[in-house]
Motif scaffolding. Structure first.
Motif, short mmCIF file in Angstrom:
data_model
loop_
_atom_site.label_atom_id
_atom_site.label_comp_id
_atom_site.label_asym_id
_atom_site.label_seq_id
_atom_site.Cartn_x
_atom_site.Cartn_y
_atom_site.Cartn_z
N THR A 1 2.40 1.69 -3.40
CA THR A 1 1.38 2.15 -4.35
C THR A 1 1.25 3.67 -4.29
OG1 THR A 1 0.17 0.06 -4.16
CG2 THR A 1 -1.04 1.94 -5.01
N LYS A 2 1.26 4.22 -3.09
CA LYS A 2 1.18 5.68 -2.94
C LYS A 2 2.49 6.35 -3.38
CE LYS A 2 -0.12 5.93 1.42
NZ LYS A 2 -0.62 6.54 2.67
N THR A 3 3.60 5.78 -2.97
CA THR A 3 4.91 6.38 -3.28
C THR A 3 5.15 6.49 -4.78
OG1 THR A 3 5.90 5.55 -1.22
CG2 THR A 3 7.41 6.11 -3.02
N ILE B 1 -7.04 3.82 -0.58
CA ILE B 1 -6.23 4.88 -1.20
C ILE B 1 -6.59 5.07 -2.68
CG2 ILE B 1 -4.31 4.56 0.42
CD1 ILE B 1 -2.84 3.03 -1.84
N THR C 1 0.83 -1.20 0.00
CA THR C 1 0.00 0.00 0.00
C THR C 1 0.86 1.25 0.00
OG1 THR C 1 -1.73 -1.21 1.20
CG2 THR C 1 -1.89 1.19 1.18
#
Length: 534
Positions: free
Chosen positions: A316-318, A353, A313
């Motif tokens: 995925t954001k980074t 997210i 997760t």
């Protein structure tokens, strides 16, 4: 969940016209008529309209020759253009008398691949032969995907009806009922050749039908188009993606690992930047190295499971990812509940997210290989279930056969869609096949990309036949005293599977693997998706 952009096929429009069509259209606008020899033609209006549509062209400067007879190649090309299909420069020709250097090669291949036209025999198309009126009736009804029914359905109202071939009678009856073709003076003239003005009249009648016209002019929905990275450098992967209609990239970035940190990270942020600049999504792959013991060790341990989920997760954001693609193979049957729990927990975390989760599954054949996969549960928790429609006959299989025959794929997709909504299913197609060496007591195989397949076949004397039951060509040849067989994957076989899946409402397609395909494949798949939408 992000909304996925729908691919339009606007790029195909320019390929539908012969080079001279632009000047012809200008002539229509400036003089009212594009040709000097159509003023007296009964199809004058239809010819003008078809010129504007890019369906017909002249035979020379300001010449249309309305009374000239039409060849089989010409009729196929005009029908393709009517349907907004693109010519396919197929890697291997379907017929020995259709040269790849001929102007009509791509048009004939496009029509053959979609089942619109057939050859005069298994090896000969006879492109220069004049097309008869009864042949034209068959072709146009078939092109419009209209079922002619069986038998004549009653006697046709023509005094020359006894000259109509039995195979053409149902099509002629249907063409007449649809208002596409009829006779004159009580005759149909089935064996007479079609003229250019007659052809224009028939094709324009299709466009005058509001339902058909709307379908033809509607841009097709390509849905999700997934390309897996394999055996390519990052720069090679980018170039291949640019040459395709893939809109969702799956690089092999994350894997379960045996160590203090149970997840490896091979991400390259530069690909994320490139994807954003080029309007592509990234669903990074999470693999398990096909290691059953490792998979059990991590999935059965809630702490390790949560660590993997938290890290994924975060990554995925980074990296600005749109989602994660889980590709676990060789999962032990007893680990099924752990796999379902992991997918459920990962889905919740990714959805929080705004990212999506997809999972790759093999066809459910009731074996240990797929017993751990609860298809209904996985379909519930994930956004997409990707059916790997290949390895019907796998590397190491002692029985030679197709990698992905049509009936096998169709059966597998039907079974998956019985528990997973069609809107959540994606069909993965193979860009590879196998060259089988037939031996006493079994067979051995060699993996071939589609590029290597063509090279191999062209390097040997071979026999090839179309297997309509399997939906693919079968090639046989001998080398060094051994008999070889290849169940060919090409634009025709892949296109048939694409049309079948598109008509079943799949959310999109995936391809294993990008870079293994010949360039013509993308046009074939584009045509198949467009034609399936009619």
């Amino acid at each position: 969940m992000k909304k996925y952009r729908r691919f339009a096929a606007a790029w195909t429009a320019s390929a539908l016209l012969f080079g001279a069509c632009g000047s012809v259209v200008q002539a229509v606008q400036s003089t009212g008529l594009p040709f000097d020899d159509i003023a007296g033609s009964f199809a004058k209006k239809e010819i003008v309209e078809l010129v504007k549509e890019g369906v017909v062209d002249g035979t020379g400067p300001r010449r249309f020759e309305p009374k000239k007879n039409v060849t089989r190649a010409e009729f196929a090309a005009m029908t393709d253009r009517l349907l907004k299909l693109s010519p396919v420069n197929a890697d291997m020709a379907s017929f020995g008398d259709v040269s790849a250097k001929s102007w009509y090669y791509g048009w004939i291949e496009a029509a053959v691949q979609l089942g619109i036209v057939e050859g005069k025999s298994k090896t000969q198309f006879m492109p220069s032969a004049q097309i008869t009126r009864q042949e034209a009736a068959v072709l146009i009804v078939r092109a419009l995907k209209v079922d002619p029914g069986s038998g004549t359905g009653g006697k046709l109202p023509y005094i020359d009806g006894d000259k109509i071939a039995s195979w053409a009678a149902p099509y002629i009856k249907k063409a007449r009922a649809l208002g596409l073709m009829d006779g004159a003076d009580g005759k149909f003239r089935p064996l007479d050749p079609m003229t250019r003005e007659e052809t224009a009249a028939v094709l324009d009648r299709v466009l005058q039908n509001k339902t058909w016209s709307a379908a033809i002019h509607r841009l097709p929905d390509y849905g999700i188009q997934i390309g897996w990275q394999n055996e390519l450098t990052l720069s090679q992967f980018k170039e291949k993606i640019k040459a395709s209609h893939v809109n969702t990239m799956v690089p092999r970035w994350f894997f379960l690992e045996n160590g203090q940190v149970p997840l490896s990270n091979y991400a390259d942020p530069s690909l994320s930047s490139w994807a954003k600049q080029n309007g592509k999504e990234i669903w990074a792959l999470l693999g398990n190295h096909s290691d059953a013991a490792l998979t059990h060790q991590i999935l059965s341990d809630k702490t390790k499971r949560q660590t993997v989920i938290q890290k994924l997760t975060g990554y995925t954001k980074t990296y600005g990812l749109s989602g994660i693609n889980v590709d676990f193979e060789n999962v032990s049957p007893e680990d099924g509940p752990y796999l379902t729990a992991f997918v459920s927990e990962l889905s919740t975390s990714l959805h929080a997210i705004g990212a999506v989760l997809s999972i790759d599954v093999s066809p459910d054949l009731g074996t240990d290989w797929t017993e751990a996969f609860d298809y209904a549960a996985l379909g519930h928790y994930t956004d997409y279930v990707i059916l790997m429609g290949y390895d019907e006959h796998w590397d190491g299989d002692p029985v030679a056969g197709s990698v992905s025959s049509f009936p096998w794929v169709e059966s597998a997709l039907k079974r998956l869609q019985s528990v997973v909504p069609a809107s959540k299913t994606i069909l993965a197609l193979p860009f590879y096949t196998r060259d089988w060496t037939l031996q006493t007591g079994g067979a051995v195989s060699e993996d071939l990309t589609l590029i290597q397949q063509g090279q191999r076949i062209r390097s040997v004397p071979y026999n090839r036949s179309w297997d309509s039951g399997l939906g693919q060509y079968v090639v046989s040849y001998n080398r060094q005293g051994s008999q070889h067989r290849i169940w060919v994957e090409d634009g025709r076989s892949l296109g048939l599977k694409t049309m079948m899946a598109a008509e079943r409402g799949v959310a999109g397609f995936a391809y294993w693997f990008i870079g293994a395909e010949t360039p013509d494949i993308w046009i074939s798949l584009s045509n198949a998706i467009r034609y399936a939408s009619y």
